[in-house]
Design a protein around this motif. Sequence first.
Motif, PDB file in Angstrom:
ATOM      1  N   ARG A   1       0.836  -1.194   0.000  1.00 31.63           N
ATOM      2  CA  ARG A   1       0.000   0.000   0.000  1.00 31.63           C
ATOM      3  C   ARG A   1       0.871   1.243   0.000  1.00 31.63           C
ATOM      4  NH1 ARG A   1      -4.869  -1.570   4.095  1.00 31.63           N
ATOM      5  NH2 ARG A   1      -5.360  -3.574   3.168  1.00 31.63           N
ATOM      6  N   THR A   2       0.234   2.407   0.000  1.00 35.28           N
ATOM      7  CA  THR A   2       0.960   3.669  -0.068  1.00 35.28           C
ATOM      8  C   THR A   2       0.526   4.595   1.055  1.00 35.28           C
ATOM      9  OG1 THR A   2       1.052   3.494  -2.467  1.00 35.28           O
ATOM     10  CG2 THR A   2       1.439   5.657  -1.539  1.00 35.28           C
ATOM     11  N   LEU A   3       1.505   5.180   1.733  1.00 35.56           N
ATOM     12  CA  LEU A   3       1.237   6.249   2.693  1.00 35.56           C
ATOM     13  C   LEU A   3       1.240   7.544   1.889  1.00 35.56           C
ATOM     14  CD1 LEU A   3       0.854   7.345   5.552  1.00 35.56           C
ATOM     15  CD2 LEU A   3       3.343   7.349   5.793  1.00 35.56           C
ATOM     16  N   TYR A   4       0.098   8.201   1.764  1.00 38.73           N
ATOM     17  CA  TYR A   4      -0.009   9.384   0.931  1.00 38.73           C
ATOM     18  C   TYR A   4       0.790  10.540   1.524  1.00 38.73           C
ATOM     19  CZ  TYR A   4      -3.644   6.812  -1.423  1.00 38.73           C
ATOM     20  OH  TYR A   4      -4.322   5.855  -2.117  1.00 38.73           O
ATOM     21  N   ALA A   5       1.505  11.228   0.667  1.00 37.18           N
ATOM     22  CA  ALA A   5       2.359  12.339   1.087  1.00 37.18           C
ATOM     23  C   ALA A   5       1.565  13.407   1.833  1.00 37.18           C
ATOM     24  CB  ALA A   5       3.065  12.939  -0.125  1.00 37.18           C
ATOM     25  N   ALA A   6       0.331  13.645   1.431  1.00 40.16           N
ATOM     26  CA  ALA A   6      -0.490  14.669   2.072  1.00 40.16           C
ATOM     27  C   ALA A   6      -0.832  14.316   3.523  1.00 40.16           C
ATOM     28  CB  ALA A   6      -1.779  14.884   1.278  1.00 40.16           C
ATOM     29  N   HIS A   7      -0.720  13.046   3.884  1.00 33.47           N
ATOM     30  CA  HIS A   7      -1.029  12.629   5.253  1.00 33.47           C
ATOM     31  C   HIS A   7       0.170  12.758   6.188  1.00 33.47           C
ATOM     32  CE1 HIS A   7      -4.538   9.976   3.631  1.00 33.47           C
ATOM     33  NE2 HIS A   7      -4.807  11.269   3.599  1.00 33.47           N
ATOM     34  N   ARG A   8       1.367  12.843   5.636  1.00 26.06           N
ATOM     35  CA  ARG A   8       2.568  12.896   6.471  1.00 26.06           C
ATOM     36  C   ARG A   8       2.585  14.066   7.457  1.00 26.06           C
ATOM     37  NH1 ARG A   8       6.751   9.615   5.376  1.00 26.06           N
ATOM     38  NH2 ARG A   8       6.452   8.216   3.628  1.00 26.06           N
ATOM     39  N   PRO A   9       2.261  15.289   7.048  1.00 27.89           N
ATOM     40  CA  PRO A   9       2.266  16.394   8.021  1.00 27.89           C
ATOM     41  C   PRO A   9       1.255  16.182   9.154  1.00 27.89           C
ATOM     42  CG  PRO A   9       2.163  17.258   5.785  1.00 27.89           C
ATOM     43  CD  PRO A   9       1.987  15.777   5.695  1.00 27.89           C
ATOM     44  N   LEU A  10       0.111  15.595   8.839  1.00 27.72           N
ATOM     45  CA  LEU A  10      -0.901  15.326   9.862  1.00 27.72           C
ATOM     46  C   LEU A  10      -0.402  14.276  10.851  1.00 27.72           C
ATOM     47  CD1 LEU A  10      -3.942  15.148   7.427  1.00 27.72           C
ATOM     48  CD2 LEU A  10      -3.212  17.110   8.790  1.00 27.72           C
ATOM     49  N   LEU A  11       0.242  13.248  10.340  1.00 23.70           N
ATOM     50  CA  LEU A  11       0.794  12.203  11.198  1.00 23.70           C
ATOM     51  C   LEU A  11       1.953  12.736  12.039  1.00 23.70           C
ATOM     52  CD1 LEU A  11       0.602   9.359   8.576  1.00 23.70           C
ATOM     53  CD2 LEU A  11      -0.728   9.500  10.696  1.00 23.70           C
ATOM     54  N   HIS A  12       2.736  13.616  11.460  1.00 27.06           N
ATOM     55  CA  HIS A  12       3.845  14.232  12.196  1.00 27.06           C
ATOM     56  C   HIS A  12       3.300  15.032  13.392  1.00 27.06           C
ATOM     57  CE1 HIS A  12       7.757  15.968  12.938  1.00 27.06           C
ATOM     58  NE2 HIS A  12       7.185  17.159  12.959  1.00 27.06           N
ATOM     59  N   LEU A  13       2.217  15.764  13.180  1.00 20.84           N
ATOM     60  CA  LEU A  13       1.602  16.509  14.281  1.00 20.84           C
ATOM     61  C   LEU A  13       1.102  15.570  15.383  1.00 20.84           C
ATOM     62  CD1 LEU A  13      -0.444  19.211  12.333  1.00 20.84           C
ATOM     63  CD2 LEU A  13       1.563  19.585  13.775  1.00 20.84           C
ATOM     64  N   ALA A  14       0.554  14.439  14.998  1.00 19.44           N
ATOM     65  CA  ALA A  14       0.091  13.465  15.994  1.00 19.44           C
ATOM     66  C   ALA A  14       1.265  12.955  16.818  1.00 19.44           C
ATOM     67  CB  ALA A  14      -0.612  12.304  15.310  1.00 19.44           C
ATOM     68  N   LEU A  15       2.387  12.646  16.167  1.00 22.85           N
ATOM     69  CA  LEU A  15       3.565  12.187  16.890  1.00 22.85           C
ATOM     70  C   LEU A  15       4.089  13.260  17.838  1.00 22.85           C
ATOM     71  CD1 LEU A  15       5.545  10.242  14.147  1.00 22.85           C
ATOM     72  CD2 LEU A  15       4.482   9.289  16.207  1.00 22.85           C
ATOM     73  N   GLU A  16       4.090  14.502  17.402  1.00 27.80           N
ATOM     74  CA  GLU A  16       4.523  15.599  18.270  1.00 27.80           C
ATOM     75  C   GLU A  16       3.618  15.708  19.486  1.00 27.80           C
ATOM     76  OE1 GLU A  16       4.661  19.154  15.916  1.00 27.80           O
ATOM     77  OE2 GLU A  16       6.744  18.805  15.333  1.00 27.80           O
TER      78      GLU A  16
END
Length: 75
Positions: free
Chosen positions: A56-71
């Motif tokens: 599958r693919t992790l969409y590039a547009a989701h990366r900033p949202l996931l980064h905020l969750a990790l923060e």
Amino acid sequence: MNDWRNSDHAWVASTVALFLLPATVTAIAADDALDATWWPFGSLDELDSAITAAGRTLYAAHRPLLHLALEHLAK
């Protein structure tokens, strides 16, 4: 960020929510998500590797949202 699924007549909009569960919950698929899956999320690299390994693919547009969750989780 641009998403390859966007067109002149349709586009993708993502909404996020972060839920911390007190226990492990089994992902149960229904007709709206026949292959529902939980993914490891200790880091973006770990998540990306797991999703890629599943074909599958992790969409590039989701990366900033996931980064905020990790923060947020690191606080």
